[in-house]
Scaffold this motif. Structure first.
Motif, PDB file in Angstrom:
ATOM      1  N   VAL A  23      52.165   2.502  19.269  1.00 39.63           N
ATOM      2  CA  VAL A  23      52.609   3.640  20.077  1.00 39.63           C
ATOM      3  C   VAL A  23      52.603   4.905  19.221  1.00 39.63           C
ATOM      4  CG1 VAL A  23      54.051   2.186  21.554  1.00 39.63           C
ATOM      5  CG2 VAL A  23      55.059   3.275  19.528  1.00 39.63           C
ATOM      6  N   ASP A  24      52.632   6.039  19.874  1.00 42.98           N
ATOM      7  CA  ASP A  24      52.704   7.324  19.191  1.00 42.98           C
ATOM      8  C   ASP A  24      54.060   7.441  18.491  1.00 42.98           C
ATOM      9  OD1 ASP A  24      53.093  10.068  18.540  1.00 42.98           O
ATOM     10  OD2 ASP A  24      51.730  10.677  20.136  1.00 42.98           O
ATOM     11  N   PRO A  25      54.092   7.754  17.191  1.00 40.40           N
ATOM     12  CA  PRO A  25      55.368   7.870  16.470  1.00 40.40           C
ATOM     13  C   PRO A  25      56.306   8.927  17.043  1.00 40.40           C
ATOM     14  CG  PRO A  25      53.511   7.801  14.943  1.00 40.40           C
ATOM     15  CD  PRO A  25      52.939   7.981  16.309  1.00 40.40           C
ATOM     16  N   ASN A  26      55.771   9.864  17.816  1.00 43.28           N
ATOM     17  CA  ASN A  26      56.578  10.976  18.318  1.00 43.28           C
ATOM     18  C   ASN A  26      57.135  10.749  19.727  1.00 43.28           C
ATOM     19  OD1 ASN A  26      56.103  12.615  15.966  1.00 43.28           O
ATOM     20  ND2 ASN A  26      54.038  12.980  16.750  1.00 43.28           N
ATOM     21  N   ILE A  27      56.951   9.570  20.301  1.00 42.41           N
ATOM     22  CA  ILE A  27      57.468   9.332  21.646  1.00 42.41           C
ATOM     23  C   ILE A  27      58.993   9.268  21.614  1.00 42.41           C
ATOM     24  CG2 ILE A  27      55.395   8.125  22.398  1.00 42.41           C
ATOM     25  CD1 ILE A  27      56.911   5.505  22.109  1.00 42.41           C
ATOM     26  N   SER A  28      59.602   9.458  22.764  1.00 37.20           N
ATOM     27  CA  SER A  28      61.061   9.434  22.871  1.00 37.20           C
ATOM     28  C   SER A  28      61.591   8.017  22.694  1.00 37.20           C
ATOM     29  CB  SER A  28      61.491   9.976  24.239  1.00 37.20           C
ATOM     30  OG  SER A  28      61.076   9.089  25.266  1.00 37.20           O
ATOM     31  N   LEU A  29      62.894   7.924  22.419  1.00 37.35           N
ATOM     32  CA  LEU A  29      63.520   6.610  22.311  1.00 37.35           C
ATOM     33  C   LEU A  29      63.376   5.834  23.615  1.00 37.35           C
ATOM     34  CD1 LEU A  29      66.900   6.922  20.354  1.00 37.35           C
ATOM     35  CD2 LEU A  29      64.898   5.559  19.755  1.00 37.35           C
ATOM     36  N   GLU A  30      63.516   6.528  24.746  1.00 39.09           N
ATOM     37  CA  GLU A  30      63.401   5.875  26.038  1.00 39.09           C
ATOM     38  C   GLU A  30      62.005   5.283  26.230  1.00 39.09           C
ATOM     39  OE1 GLU A  30      66.746   8.631  26.088  1.00 39.09           O
ATOM     40  OE2 GLU A  30      64.627   8.902  25.541  1.00 39.09           O
ATOM     41  N   GLU A  31      60.975   6.017  25.822  1.00 40.12           N
ATOM     42  CA  GLU A  31      59.612   5.521  25.957  1.00 40.12           C
ATOM     43  C   GLU A  31      59.347   4.385  24.968  1.00 40.12           C
ATOM     44  OE1 GLU A  31      55.908   5.097  27.615  1.00 40.12           O
ATOM     45  OE2 GLU A  31      57.655   6.206  28.344  1.00 40.12           O
ATOM     46  N   PHE A  32      59.922   4.496  23.759  1.00 34.97           N
ATOM     47  CA  PHE A  32      59.762   3.426  22.777  1.00 34.97           C
ATOM     48  C   PHE A  32      60.365   2.134  23.331  1.00 34.97           C
ATOM     49  CE2 PHE A  32      59.349   1.143  18.971  1.00 34.97           C
ATOM     50  CZ  PHE A  32      58.702   1.906  18.004  1.00 34.97           C
ATOM     51  N   GLN A  33      61.541   2.260  23.951  1.00 30.23           N
ATOM     52  CA  GLN A  33      62.196   1.090  24.541  1.00 30.23           C
ATOM     53  C   GLN A  33      61.306   0.454  25.613  1.00 30.23           C
ATOM     54  OE1 GLN A  33      66.081   1.867  26.187  1.00 30.23           O
ATOM     55  NE2 GLN A  33      66.270  -0.178  27.067  1.00 30.23           N
ATOM     56  N   LYS A  34      60.699   1.297  26.431  1.00 29.83           N
ATOM     57  CA  LYS A  34      59.823   0.798  27.487  1.00 29.83           C
ATOM     58  C   LYS A  34      58.590   0.126  26.906  1.00 29.83           C
ATOM     59  CE  LYS A  34      57.323   2.325  31.628  1.00 29.83           C
ATOM     60  NZ  LYS A  34      57.004   3.483  32.498  1.00 29.83           N
TER      61      LYS A  34
END
Length: 316
Positions: A23-34
């Motif tokens: 995943v992109d290192p700059n994504i939000s925590l919410e998107e990382f969780q998803k």
């Protein structure tokens, strides 16, 4: 055979176990969780049963811990059990990412969702004796299958070979364990861990000490026998299944065939690196998911910690 890793995401370089979707290192925590497949909750559903009159009855103070998305059951628990939700695991890191320059590295679930984890780079870097780079990480995990308490711990990765090692010393464990009957208090955990530099400074100072201690083959064999708990009785030694593991580690060390031997050499640091390489890369596992689980939470983690303890005694 079901792999230990159910879902996983990682940012940056591919992790040592080679699992997960990038995943992109700059994504939000919410998107990382998803992206990590952890956008679900767990709930406690009362245990019920039919009596012989076909009346539905409820078992007092017994609940099935299950996932809200597919109702997969994990365990039967009492009313005292307090599950830590996946979102709480991610939220633990929010201010650390903003204020301490940490970066999310990996997150996912093991054992069909029975265990979940998040791992973040702390940004701390040390070069053992100025040449051998080791990076620091913070791991937060919990379980829903009753196999693991909620656990926060510092871990490290030797960059040249991607070997992992918990940052634990005899007088400072670098870890906090929270039983599932207690409330999850993120700020209290951070206070106990001492988010900062003290633990890292003590741990890396210990590695520098190990790198200065020369170890010959005979001494290495004695240390590794203690790490693998090989019996002293010659007859029992021949029958002990762990003997082969010990021999393989000694082989890596004495032949200087472990990765990074040109940096660590025939030292206590080199012997520790041989143990971590064997556990993380060579020790037999059903698959990489099971290897990851063992390296962080199982027999592999225990072996690496015993090696660290034994070598610190040798260096004292």
């Amino acid at each position: 055979m079901v792999a230990a890793v159910e879902t996983m995401a990682y940012a940056g370089q591919t992790p040592w176990h080679g699992l997960g979707n990038r995943v992109d290192p700059n994504i939000s925590l919410e998107e990382f969780q998803k992206q990590a497949g952890l956008d679900w909750e767990v709930q406690k559903t009362p245990v019920q049963y039919w009596d012989n009159r076909e009346n539905l009855r409820t078992f007092k103070d017994k609940f099935v811990l299950n996932r809200t998305t597919d109702h997969k059951p994990f365990a039967v628990v009492s009313g005292r059990y307090k599950p830590v939700q996946p979102k709480e695991i991610f939220e633990f890191f929010r201010d650390l990412l903003a204020m301490h320059n940490m970066k999310m590295h990996t997150a996912g679930s093991l054992k069909e969702g029975g265990r979940i984890w998040c791992l973040a780079e702390t940004g701390d870097v040390h070069k053992v004796l100025g040449v051998d780079r080791v990076d620091s990480y913070l791991l937060l995990s919990t379980s829903y299958d009753l196999t693991l308490s909620t656990l926060a711990q510092f871990t490290s990765v030797r960059v040249v070979c991607n070997n992992t090692l918990q940052q634990a010393l005899r007088d400072s464990s670098g870890r906090v364990t929270i039983p599932h009957v207690r409330e999850f208090n993120a700020e209290h955990i951070k206070d106990q861990l001492g988010i900062g530099r003290e633990q890292w400074a003590a741990f890396t100072a210990a590695l520098d000490v190990l790198a200065k201690v020369k170890v010959d083959a005979a001494t290495a064999a004695k240390v590794i026998d203690r790490v693998f708990e090989i019996p002293e009785d010659p007859e029992k030694r021949m029958a002990d299944s762990d003997r082969l593991h010990a021999v393989n580690v000694i082989d890596l060390f004495t032949k200087q065939s472990y990765v990074g031997a040109d940096l660590a050499g025939d030292t206590a640091w080199g012997l520790l690196s041989s143990v971590t390489e064997y556990v993380d890369w060579h020790k037999r596992a059903r698959n990489q998911g099971n290897r990851l689980n063992a390296a962080w939470f199982g027999d592999g983690a225990n072996l690496k910690q015993r090696a660290m303890n034994e070598l610190m005694v040798l260096a004292a």
